[in-house]
Design a protein around this motif. Structure first.
Motif, PDB file in Angstrom:
ATOM      1  N   THR A  74      68.862  39.299  93.178  1.00 22.27           N
ATOM      2  CA  THR A  74      68.182  38.674  91.729  1.00 22.27           C
ATOM      3  C   THR A  74      68.843  39.963  90.764  1.00 22.27           C
ATOM      4  OG1 THR A  74      66.238  37.880  92.772  1.00 22.27           O
ATOM      5  CG2 THR A  74      66.103  38.496  90.472  1.00 22.27           C
ATOM      6  N   ILE A  75      68.747  41.094  91.355  1.00 23.84           N
ATOM      7  CA  ILE A  75      69.365  42.202  90.221  1.00 23.84           C
ATOM      8  C   ILE A  75      70.675  42.057  89.983  1.00 23.84           C
ATOM      9  CG2 ILE A  75      69.742  44.392  90.020  1.00 23.84           C
ATOM     10  CD1 ILE A  75      66.857  43.918  89.813  1.00 23.84           C
ATOM     11  N   ASP A 127      69.590  62.495  97.029  1.00 23.11           N
ATOM     12  CA  ASP A 127      70.454  63.136  95.840  1.00 23.11           C
ATOM     13  C   ASP A 127      71.484  62.353  95.393  1.00 23.11           C
ATOM     14  OD1 ASP A 127      68.597  65.379  95.793  1.00 23.11           O
ATOM     15  OD2 ASP A 127      70.078  66.570  96.840  1.00 23.11           O
ATOM     16  N   ASN A 128      72.032  61.020  96.099  1.00 23.58           N
ATOM     17  CA  ASN A 128      72.897  60.264  95.764  1.00 23.58           C
ATOM     18  C   ASN A 128      72.425  58.815  95.482  1.00 23.58           C
ATOM     19  OD1 ASN A 128      75.766  59.657  94.902  1.00 23.58           O
ATOM     20  ND2 ASN A 128      76.009  58.795  97.050  1.00 23.58           N
ATOM     21  N   ALA A 129      70.945  58.848  95.201  1.00 21.90           N
ATOM     22  CA  ALA A 129      70.623  57.375  95.238  1.00 21.90           C
ATOM     23  C   ALA A 129      69.660  57.216  93.903  1.00 21.90           C
ATOM     24  CB  ALA A 129      69.321  57.406  96.338  1.00 21.90           C
ATOM     25  N   THR A 130      69.784  55.916  93.440  1.00 24.67           N
ATOM     26  CA  THR A 130      69.083  55.534  92.319  1.00 24.67           C
ATOM     27  C   THR A 130      68.058  54.567  92.906  1.00 24.67           C
ATOM     28  OG1 THR A 130      70.820  55.731  90.686  1.00 24.67           O
ATOM     29  CG2 THR A 130      68.774  54.278  90.125  1.00 24.67           C
ATOM     30  N   PHE A 131      66.754  54.618  92.472  1.00 22.69           N
ATOM     31  CA  PHE A 131      65.851  53.520  92.907  1.00 22.69           C
ATOM     32  C   PHE A 131      65.277  52.673  91.702  1.00 22.69           C
ATOM     33  CE2 PHE A 131      65.467  57.678  95.204  1.00 22.69           C
ATOM     34  CZ  PHE A 131      65.374  57.043  96.602  1.00 22.69           C
ATOM     35  N   LEU A 132      65.036  51.385  92.155  1.00 27.92           N
ATOM     36  CA  LEU A 132      64.632  50.322  91.348  1.00 27.92           C
ATOM     37  C   LEU A 132      63.507  49.657  92.197  1.00 27.92           C
ATOM     38  CD1 LEU A 132      67.883  48.372  90.352  1.00 27.92           C
ATOM     39  CD2 LEU A 132      66.988  50.413  89.223  1.00 27.92           C
ATOM     40  N   MET A 133      62.356  49.704  91.284  1.00 27.72           N
ATOM     41  CA  MET A 133      61.253  48.970  92.082  1.00 27.72           C
ATOM     42  C   MET A 133      61.062  47.458  91.265  1.00 27.72           C
ATOM     43  SD  MET A 133      56.989  50.029  92.171  1.00 27.72           S
ATOM     44  CE  MET A 133      57.711  51.304  93.430  1.00 27.72           C
ATOM     45  N   ASN A 134      61.634  46.397  91.995  1.00 29.30           N
ATOM     46  CA  ASN A 134      61.701  45.097  91.580  1.00 29.30           C
ATOM     47  C   ASN A 134      60.198  44.755  91.809  1.00 29.30           C
ATOM     48  OD1 ASN A 134      62.870  43.173  90.123  1.00 29.30           O
ATOM     49  ND2 ASN A 134      63.954  42.419  92.135  1.00 29.30           N
ATOM     50  N   LYS A 135      60.066  43.337  90.843  1.00 27.08           N
ATOM     51  CA  LYS A 135      58.882  42.789  90.792  1.00 27.08           C
ATOM     52  C   LYS A 135      57.402  43.695  90.718  1.00 27.08           C
ATOM     53  CE  LYS A 135      60.967  39.648  94.367  1.00 27.08           C
ATOM     54  NZ  LYS A 135      61.014  39.387  95.814  1.00 27.08           N
ATOM     55  N   PHE A 136      57.712  44.809  89.790  1.00 30.65           N
ATOM     56  CA  PHE A 136      56.658  45.603  89.569  1.00 30.65           C
ATOM     57  C   PHE A 136      55.358  45.083  89.171  1.00 30.65           C
ATOM     58  CE2 PHE A 136      54.303  48.600  86.888  1.00 30.65           C
ATOM     59  CZ  PHE A 136      54.024  49.549  87.682  1.00 30.65           C
ATOM     60  N   ASP A 137      55.450  43.770  88.374  1.00 34.57           N
ATOM     61  CA  ASP A 137      54.308  42.901  87.963  1.00 34.57           C
ATOM     62  C   ASP A 137      53.335  42.681  88.813  1.00 34.57           C
ATOM     63  OD1 ASP A 137      56.807  41.534  88.168  1.00 34.57           O
ATOM     64  OD2 ASP A 137      55.397  39.748  88.006  1.00 34.57           O
ATOM     65  N   LYS A 138      53.812  42.465  90.147  1.00 34.67           N
ATOM     66  CA  LYS A 138      52.681  42.373  91.327  1.00 34.67           C
ATOM     67  C   LYS A 138      51.808  43.438  91.439  1.00 34.67           C
ATOM     68  CE  LYS A 138      55.732  39.164  93.982  1.00 34.67           C
ATOM     69  NZ  LYS A 138      56.313  39.043  95.277  1.00 34.67           N
ATOM     70  N   GLN A 139      52.130  44.785  91.122  1.00 33.92           N
ATOM     71  CA  GLN A 139      51.471  46.058  91.370  1.00 33.92           C
ATOM     72  C   GLN A 139      50.556  46.299  90.073  1.00 33.92           C
ATOM     73  OE1 GLN A 139      51.127  48.048  93.850  1.00 33.92           O
ATOM     74  NE2 GLN A 139      49.883  49.315  92.761  1.00 33.92           N
ATOM     75  N   LEU A 140      50.478  45.435  89.101  1.00 34.09           N
ATOM     76  CA  LEU A 140      49.807  45.786  87.615  1.00 34.09           C
ATOM     77  C   LEU A 140      48.580  45.817  87.923  1.00 34.09           C
ATOM     78  CD1 LEU A 140      52.030  44.310  84.959  1.00 34.09           C
ATOM     79  CD2 LEU A 140      52.130  46.466  85.351  1.00 34.09           C
ATOM     80  N   GLU A 141      47.945  44.690  88.721  1.00 32.60           N
ATOM     81  CA  GLU A 141      46.472  44.739  88.776  1.00 32.60           C
ATOM     82  C   GLU A 141      45.797  45.775  89.236  1.00 32.60           C
ATOM     83  OE1 GLU A 141      44.262  42.402  87.786  1.00 32.60           O
ATOM     84  OE2 GLU A 141      46.031  41.157  86.578  1.00 32.60           O
ATOM     85  N   ASN A 158      56.890  63.063  94.492  1.00 36.05           N
ATOM     86  CA  ASN A 158      56.648  64.180  95.558  1.00 36.05           C
ATOM     87  C   ASN A 158      57.820  64.068  96.533  1.00 36.05           C
ATOM     88  OD1 ASN A 158      54.246  65.266  94.482  1.00 36.05           O
ATOM     89  ND2 ASN A 158      52.865  64.276  95.569  1.00 36.05           N
ATOM     90  N   ASN A 159      58.289  62.873  96.711  1.00 36.39           N
ATOM     91  CA  ASN A 159      59.495  62.601  97.632  1.00 36.39           C
ATOM     92  C   ASN A 159      60.844  62.590  97.065  1.00 36.39           C
ATOM     93  OD1 ASN A 159      58.096  62.214 100.448  1.00 36.39           O
ATOM     94  ND2 ASN A 159      57.007  61.327  99.233  1.00 36.39           N
ATOM     95  N   SER A 160      60.849  63.177  95.671  1.00 41.90           N
ATOM     96  CA  SER A 160      62.155  63.036  94.899  1.00 41.90           C
ATOM     97  C   SER A 160      62.670  61.600  94.594  1.00 41.90           C
ATOM     98  CB  SER A 160      63.378  63.893  95.730  1.00 41.90           C
ATOM     99  OG  SER A 160      62.867  65.159  95.982  1.00 41.90           O
ATOM    100  N   CYS A 161      61.836  60.795  94.683  1.00 41.25           N
ATOM    101  CA  CYS A 161      61.999  59.335  94.283  1.00 41.25           C
ATOM    102  C   CYS A 161      61.353  58.865  93.106  1.00 41.25           C
ATOM    103  CB  CYS A 161      61.494  58.507  95.367  1.00 41.25           C
ATOM    104  SG  CYS A 161      61.625  56.850  95.317  1.00 41.25           S
ATOM    105  N   PHE A 162      62.318  58.596  91.961  1.00 41.73           N
ATOM    106  CA  PHE A 162      61.980  58.491  90.725  1.00 41.73           C
ATOM    107  C   PHE A 162      62.147  56.775  90.288  1.00 41.73           C
ATOM    108  CE2 PHE A 162      62.744  62.749  91.201  1.00 41.73           C
ATOM    109  CZ  PHE A 162      61.480  63.248  90.575  1.00 41.73           C
ATOM    110  N   PRO A 163      61.408  55.725  90.841  1.00 43.84           N
ATOM    111  CA  PRO A 163      61.833  54.591  90.568  1.00 43.84           C
ATOM    112  C   PRO A 163      61.951  53.870  89.071  1.00 43.84           C
ATOM    113  CG  PRO A 163      59.523  54.633  91.289  1.00 43.84           C
ATOM    114  CD  PRO A 163      60.139  56.102  91.124  1.00 43.84           C
ATOM    115  N   HIS A 164      62.867  53.230  88.767  1.00 45.86           N
ATOM    116  CA  HIS A 164      63.031  52.439  87.422  1.00 45.86           C
ATOM    117  C   HIS A 164      62.229  51.063  87.606  1.00 45.86           C
ATOM    118  CE1 HIS A 164      66.062  55.174  85.756  1.00 45.86           C
ATOM    119  NE2 HIS A 164      66.533  55.175  86.869  1.00 45.86           N
ATOM    120  N   LEU A 165      61.560  50.714  86.859  1.00 43.77           N
ATOM    121  CA  LEU A 165      60.573  49.441  87.002  1.00 43.77           C
ATOM    122  C   LEU A 165      61.050  48.173  86.366  1.00 43.77           C
ATOM    123  CD1 LEU A 165      57.096  51.070  86.230  1.00 43.77           C
ATOM    124  CD2 LEU A 165      58.228  51.335  88.346  1.00 43.77           C
ATOM    125  N   ILE A 166      61.146  47.135  87.357  1.00 42.39           N
ATOM    126  CA  ILE A 166      61.637  46.124  86.845  1.00 42.39           C
ATOM    127  C   ILE A 166      60.741  44.649  87.113  1.00 42.39           C
ATOM    128  CG2 ILE A 166      63.582  44.157  87.020  1.00 42.39           C
ATOM    129  CD1 ILE A 166      65.048  46.559  88.239  1.00 42.39           C
TER     130      ILE A 166
END
Length: 312
Positions: A94-95, A254-268, A285-293
């Motif tokens: 989908t991305i 350190d060589n990764a980018t994180f995307l959190m897809n379908k974040f609207d499912k978590q909104l509630e 805390n685990n060096s994971c900084f997700p971009h929200l989609i």
């Protein structure tokens, strides 16, 4: 960035390039002298200016170089690539389709994607309808081609994945796609098969996909793009999968980018600031900084801004 903004940016770069070149070519004697002694930062500046004249032409060159490496030399493509990795139905395809603005890969029960899809997007203002080129080592000759439509490419990719499914196997051999359109930005990425989280729903494909992921990440200039599910860090199995596949977290985080897809499912569950902070803190805390989609569930409407001021 809109097409008009990209045009203005390219025009500005061309003017800068012209100014640099003109500065180095004042008179024939100076031009010769400049060519002889150009070195170090001056050389880098001049080459940068030359390449900045037209980003679209540069990426066309990149696509051709990648094809020569892959098809004629049998070597990995040398330019930067983002590799998508995620659980089944995490939204990798989908991305990819959002980047392209078209449906190109298989979405079905079980794992539809059976081999990597290596895609080069080329922006071209003159191409009103997308034009594609498709090739690959395992792709039959009659399925390869250039000047293909999106529907033709979708059909050929689907057939190839179904052929692999009929043979009950996955493949590390990529299908390579060059996608040219006025509606895309210049980029390269690879879509990989999704990992089945519930083994009772189908064959355990983990070892096959580990092999594919290792194969892709060994290639030069490759960055991992991890698709997270919209739930707590400890219940995101893709993290431990990457640990197992790539030799431990310190080898890949350190060589990764994180995307959190379908974040609207978590909104509630994250409507208050404290809940949202607690939800993300474990990721941080685990060096994971997700971009929200957000999930594109609604048809796009071009509403006038005044419509948002009307009372219900």
């Amino acid at each position: 960035m809109t097409a008009e903004e990209r045009r203005k940016k390219r025009k500005k770069r061309r003017k800068m390039a012209a100014a640099v070149i003109a500065d180095g070519e004042e008179g024939h004697g100076k031009q010769q002298n400049h060519r002889i002694f150009i070195a170090g930062e001056d050389a880098d500046h001049r080459y940068t200016a030359l390449l900045a004249r037209n980003e679209d032409d540069l990426l066309q060159f990149v696509a051709k170089v990648n094809k020569v490496y892959q098809e004629l030399l049998g070597k990995p493509a040398p330019f930067m690539t983002f590799v998508f990795c995620g659980m089944q139905s995490a939204g990798k395809s989908t991305i990819m389709e959002r980047f392209l603005g078209s449906v190109l890969n298989i979405v079905q029960e079980g794992t539809g994607t059976r081999c990597p899809l290596d895609t080069t997007c080329r922006h071209d203002d003159t191409v009103l309808e997308p034009v594609c080129e498709l090739y690959g080592e395992e792709l039959p000759e009659d399925k390869k081609g250039s000047d293909l439509s999106v529907s033709e490419v979708f059909e050929r990719i689907t057939e190839h994945n179904k052929m692999l499914a009929s043979e009950d196997r996955f493949s590390v051999k990529s299908i390579s796609l060059v996608y040219k359109s006025k509606d895309v930005q210049n980029m390269r990425f690879v879509d990989t098969p999704g990992i089945i989280s519930n083994q009772s729903t189908g064959k355990d494909n983990r070892e096959d996909i580990k092999m594919i992921l290792r194969s892709e990440m060994k290639k030069p200039n490759t960055k991992l793009c991890v698709l997270l599910e919209p739930k707590e860090f400890q219940t995101n199995p893709i993290i431990s999968f990457c640990d197992e596949s790539l030799g431990g977290r310190e080898k890949w985080i350190d060589n990764a980018t994180f995307l959190m897809n379908k974040f609207d499912k978590q909104l509630e569950d994250s409507r208050t600031g404290s809940k949202a902070n607690a939800f993300f803190q474990e990721f941080f805390n685990n060096s994971c900084f997700p971009h929200l989609i957000m999930t594109p569930t609604l048809k796009r409407e071009n509403l006038q801004w005044t419509n948002f001021l009307k009372s219900a």
